[in-house]
Design an enzyme around this catalytic site. Sequence first.
Site, PDB file in Angstrom:
ATOM      1  N   PRO A 167       1.861  -8.277  -5.835  1.00  0.00           N
ATOM      2  CA  PRO A 167       0.982  -7.710  -4.805  1.00  0.00           C
ATOM      3  C   PRO A 167      -0.448  -7.676  -5.340  1.00  0.00           C
ATOM      4  O   PRO A 167      -0.669  -7.307  -6.487  1.00  0.00           O
ATOM      5  CB  PRO A 167       1.531  -6.287  -4.623  1.00  0.00           C
ATOM      6  CG  PRO A 167       2.168  -5.943  -5.934  1.00  0.00           C
ATOM      7  CD  PRO A 167       2.673  -7.243  -6.505  1.00  0.00           C
ATOM      8  N   MET A 168      -1.409  -8.074  -4.512  1.00  0.00           N
ATOM      9  CA  MET A 168      -2.806  -8.027  -4.940  1.00  0.00           C
ATOM     10  C   MET A 168      -3.684  -7.673  -3.746  1.00  0.00           C
ATOM     11  O   MET A 168      -4.065  -8.548  -2.963  1.00  0.00           O
ATOM     12  CB  MET A 168      -3.240  -9.381  -5.528  1.00  0.00           C
ATOM     13  CG  MET A 168      -2.744  -9.630  -6.920  1.00  0.00           C
ATOM     14  SD  MET A 168      -3.225 -11.260  -7.512  1.00  0.00           S
ATOM     15  CE  MET A 168      -2.154 -12.302  -6.537  1.00  0.00           C
ATOM     16  N   GLU A 169      -3.954  -6.416  -3.618  1.00  0.00           N
ATOM     17  CA  GLU A 169      -4.752  -5.942  -2.494  1.00  0.00           C
ATOM     18  C   GLU A 169      -6.105  -6.662  -2.485  1.00  0.00           C
ATOM     19  O   GLU A 169      -6.717  -6.831  -3.534  1.00  0.00           O
ATOM     20  CB  GLU A 169      -4.973  -4.426  -2.638  1.00  0.00           C
ATOM     21  CG  GLU A 169      -5.401  -3.775  -1.364  1.00  0.00           C
ATOM     22  CD  GLU A 169      -6.620  -2.902  -1.557  1.00  0.00           C
ATOM     23  OE1 GLU A 169      -7.093  -2.770  -2.700  1.00  0.00           O
ATOM     24  OE2 GLU A 169      -7.104  -2.369  -0.545  1.00  0.00           O
ATOM     25  N   GLN A 198       5.472  -2.408  -0.286  1.00  0.00           N
ATOM     26  CA  GLN A 198       5.104  -1.481  -1.356  1.00  0.00           C
ATOM     27  C   GLN A 198       4.378  -0.276  -0.763  1.00  0.00           C
ATOM     28  O   GLN A 198       3.501  -0.435   0.093  1.00  0.00           O
ATOM     29  CB  GLN A 198       4.181  -2.159  -2.374  1.00  0.00           C
ATOM     30  CG  GLN A 198       3.934  -1.268  -3.588  1.00  0.00           C
ATOM     31  CD  GLN A 198       2.942  -1.847  -4.567  1.00  0.00           C
ATOM     32  OE1 GLN A 198       1.758  -1.975  -4.254  1.00  0.00           O
ATOM     33  NE2 GLN A 198       3.395  -2.188  -5.761  1.00  0.00           N
ATOM     34  N   CYS A 252      -1.548   1.714  -9.441  1.00  0.00           N
ATOM     35  CA  CYS A 252      -2.908   1.439  -8.958  1.00  0.00           C
ATOM     36  C   CYS A 252      -3.915   2.318  -9.700  1.00  0.00           C
ATOM     37  O   CYS A 252      -3.783   3.541  -9.727  1.00  0.00           O
ATOM     38  CB  CYS A 252      -2.993   1.668  -7.450  1.00  0.00           C
ATOM     39  SG  CYS A 252      -4.618   1.226  -6.835  1.00  0.00           S
ATOM     40  N   LYS A 308       6.859  -0.237  -9.449  1.00  0.00           N
ATOM     41  CA  LYS A 308       5.949  -1.092 -10.215  1.00  0.00           C
ATOM     42  C   LYS A 308       4.993  -0.157 -10.937  1.00  0.00           C
ATOM     43  O   LYS A 308       4.292   0.631 -10.293  1.00  0.00           O
ATOM     44  CB  LYS A 308       5.216  -2.056  -9.291  1.00  0.00           C
ATOM     45  CG  LYS A 308       4.294  -2.990 -10.049  1.00  0.00           C
ATOM     46  CD  LYS A 308       3.926  -4.185  -9.195  1.00  0.00           C
ATOM     47  CE  LYS A 308       2.945  -5.081  -9.892  1.00  0.00           C
ATOM     48  NZ  LYS A 308       1.603  -4.472 -10.022  1.00  0.00           N
ATOM     49  N   GLY A 313       1.944  -9.491 -16.240  1.00  0.00           N
ATOM     50  CA  GLY A 313       0.683  -9.330 -16.943  1.00  0.00           C
ATOM     51  C   GLY A 313       0.286 -10.535 -17.766  1.00  0.00           C
ATOM     52  O   GLY A 313       0.955 -10.889 -18.734  1.00  0.00           O
ATOM     53  N   GLY A 365       0.543 -12.589 -10.800  1.00  0.00           N
ATOM     54  CA  GLY A 365      -0.509 -12.273  -9.840  1.00  0.00           C
ATOM     55  C   GLY A 365      -1.652 -13.256  -9.963  1.00  0.00           C
ATOM     56  O   GLY A 365      -1.654 -14.339  -9.359  1.00  0.00           O
ATOM     57  N   ARG A 366      -2.636 -12.899 -10.797  1.00  0.00           N
ATOM     58  CA  ARG A 366      -3.865 -13.701 -10.856  1.00  0.00           C
ATOM     59  C   ARG A 366      -3.606 -15.150 -11.251  1.00  0.00           C
ATOM     60  O   ARG A 366      -4.299 -16.050 -10.775  1.00  0.00           O
ATOM     61  CB  ARG A 366      -4.856 -13.027 -11.812  1.00  0.00           C
ATOM     62  CG  ARG A 366      -5.397 -11.714 -11.249  1.00  0.00           C
ATOM     63  CD  ARG A 366      -6.055 -10.877 -12.299  1.00  0.00           C
ATOM     64  NE  ARG A 366      -5.098 -10.522 -13.348  1.00  0.00           N
ATOM     65  CZ  ARG A 366      -5.419  -9.917 -14.476  1.00  0.00           C
ATOM     66  NH1 ARG A 366      -6.671  -9.605 -14.712  1.00  0.00           N
ATOM     67  NH2 ARG A 366      -4.490  -9.623 -15.378  1.00  0.00           N
TER      68      ARG A 366
HETATM   69  C1  LIG Z   1      -7.230  -7.728  -6.910  1.00  0.00           C
HETATM   70  C2  LIG Z   1      -5.947  -7.086  -7.346  1.00  0.00           C
HETATM   71  C3  LIG Z   1      -5.262  -6.266  -6.459  1.00  0.00           C
HETATM   72  C4  LIG Z   1      -4.053  -5.663  -6.858  1.00  0.00           C
HETATM   73  N1  LIG Z   1      -3.356  -4.917  -5.950  1.00  0.00           N
HETATM   74  C5  LIG Z   1      -2.148  -4.409  -6.312  1.00  0.00           C
HETATM   75  C6  LIG Z   1      -1.330  -3.727  -5.366  1.00  0.00           C
HETATM   76  O1  LIG Z   1      -1.640  -3.623  -4.172  1.00  0.00           O
HETATM   77  N2  LIG Z   1      -0.156  -3.210  -5.805  1.00  0.00           N
HETATM   78  C7  LIG Z   1       0.262  -3.347  -7.109  1.00  0.00           C
HETATM   79  O2  LIG Z   1       1.331  -2.854  -7.467  1.00  0.00           O
HETATM   80  N3  LIG Z   1      -0.480  -4.021  -8.011  1.00  0.00           N
HETATM   81  C8  LIG Z   1      -1.648  -4.558  -7.635  1.00  0.00           C
HETATM   82  N4  LIG Z   1      -2.368  -5.270  -8.550  1.00  0.00           N
HETATM   83  C9  LIG Z   1      -1.803  -5.525  -9.898  1.00  0.00           C
HETATM   84  C10 LIG Z   1      -1.032  -6.850  -9.937  1.00  0.00           C
HETATM   85  O3  LIG Z   1       0.080  -6.836  -9.080  1.00  0.00           O
HETATM   86  C11 LIG Z   1      -0.548  -7.160 -11.364  1.00  0.00           C
HETATM   87  O4  LIG Z   1       0.265  -6.104 -11.802  1.00  0.00           O
HETATM   88  C12 LIG Z   1      -1.708  -7.322 -12.345  1.00  0.00           C
HETATM   89  O5  LIG Z   1      -2.745  -8.092 -11.798  1.00  0.00           O
HETATM   90  C13 LIG Z   1      -1.232  -7.974 -13.655  1.00  0.00           C
HETATM   91  O6  LIG Z   1      -0.582  -9.195 -13.389  1.00  0.00           O
HETATM   92  P1  LIG Z   1      -1.347 -10.637 -13.518  1.00  0.00           P
HETATM   93  O7  LIG Z   1      -1.949 -10.677 -14.895  1.00  0.00           O
HETATM   94  O8  LIG Z   1      -0.260 -11.637 -13.315  1.00  0.00           O
HETATM   95  O9  LIG Z   1      -2.404 -10.660 -12.471  1.00  0.00           O
HETATM   96  C14 LIG Z   1      -3.554  -5.873  -8.169  1.00  0.00           C
HETATM   97  C15 LIG Z   1      -4.266  -6.700  -9.053  1.00  0.00           C
HETATM   98  C16 LIG Z   1      -5.433  -7.315  -8.654  1.00  0.00           C
HETATM   99  C17 LIG Z   1      -6.148  -8.217  -9.628  1.00  0.00           C
END
Ligand SMILES: Cc1cc2nc3c(=O)[nH]c(=O)nc-3n(C[C@H](O)[C@H](O)[C@H](O)COP(=O)(O)O)c2cc1C
Length: 326
Positions: free
Chosen positions: A18-20, A73, A103, A142, A203, A226-227
């Site tokens: 999830p990435m808001e 979520q 968050c 999460k 991560g 995510g990213r």
């Molecule tokens: C822009 C953005 C928005 C995010 N929004 C959420 C969210 O709505 N819910 C959540 O559990 N994590 C959220 N995260 C965290 C990601 O789901 C993830 O845990 C975090 O980015 C690490 O994983 P990654 O390195 O693969 O990005 C967000 C991360 C980013 C960068």
Amino acid sequence: MSILPKNAHGCPYLFLAPMEGVGDRCFRKAMASIGGFDEAVRDFLRVPINAHVKSLAVEYQAYEIAPFPLAAQIMGSDPVLMAEMAKELENRGALRIDVNCGCPSNTVTGRGAGSSLLKDPDFLHEVVKAVVKAVSVPVTIKMRSGYQDTSLFKENLIAAQETGVSYLTLHPRTKVDGYGPPAKWELIAEAKSLLSIPVVGNGDILSVQDALDMLETTRCDALMIGRGSVINPFLFHQIKAHFSGKSFQPQWEDILRYFSVYLDDIPQETSHRTRVNKLKQLMSFLFKGNPSLLKKRQQILTSQHATSDSFMEFALPLFKESWSHF
Ligand SMILES: Cc1cc2nc3c(=O)[nH]c(=O)nc-3n(C[C@H](O)[C@H](O)[C@H](O)COP(=O)(O)O)c2cc1C
């Protein structure tokens, strides 16, 4: 069947994180047009004090990216409202309810939700337990590794497990870390050795090698990205291809479809300015995909365009020159 099945050839189940903001519906649909992941998690639905859950829950569309499953979520701190919201989402077809305990935003944590729950394992337990009791679909968590520090890490893990959640996703940074220092994968390994429920590792997975390294160093049961998936939308396919011993060749047509699905899903009423800014946000990730794209990133982000069409006419050729070396 286990709740976290494996893919063919031992490839772990792969989640789109999830990435808001960045990872909104446009992005999820664009990603679904490329595929490769097994399940996505929608960005959080906030459940504020005095929430009217029925009207909040309509934001969730269970079949938005069908055939890919989309978990819901929720984020909040009122056990009663969180339970009501979960029930409402279950009624709307949610296959799974994930509780956000990570968050870092101060507007969120100020009200005791998100990563604030990690300050008090008993309260985390109370909130999540209320959700588990309210629904018959699986509930998951999460979480980050802590709020200020990791002093309550183990307590939070145990509290989470004791609620009866089906599994837990760990993003091993504290709230105070934000997204700065590298994720501490050793904490995922620690969670794995402490818990009996499955642990999803999350991560800093940006490449196939990162995915393999995380699996090896943590022994986690599944991966969430995510990213890395915004930077390289083919990453899930590449991971699966690695396990099956096949080569995977991204096609330019896939990229064109990705953009076209993304653009089509931006609501009609969105202003040109907002459209261009949204595309720039997406490109700001995509242009990190390899060193030659990275060189052009600034050029893309500082360009001035009145419409999304003219922006795409400018950006696509630049992207095409080096996109295939993800
Ligand atoms: C822009 C953005 C928005 C995010 N929004 C959420 C969210 O709505 N819910 C959540 O559990 N994590 C959220 N995260 C965290 C990601 O789901 C993830 O845990 C975090 O980015 C690490 O994983 P990654 O390195 O693969 O990005 C967000 C991360 C980013 C960068």
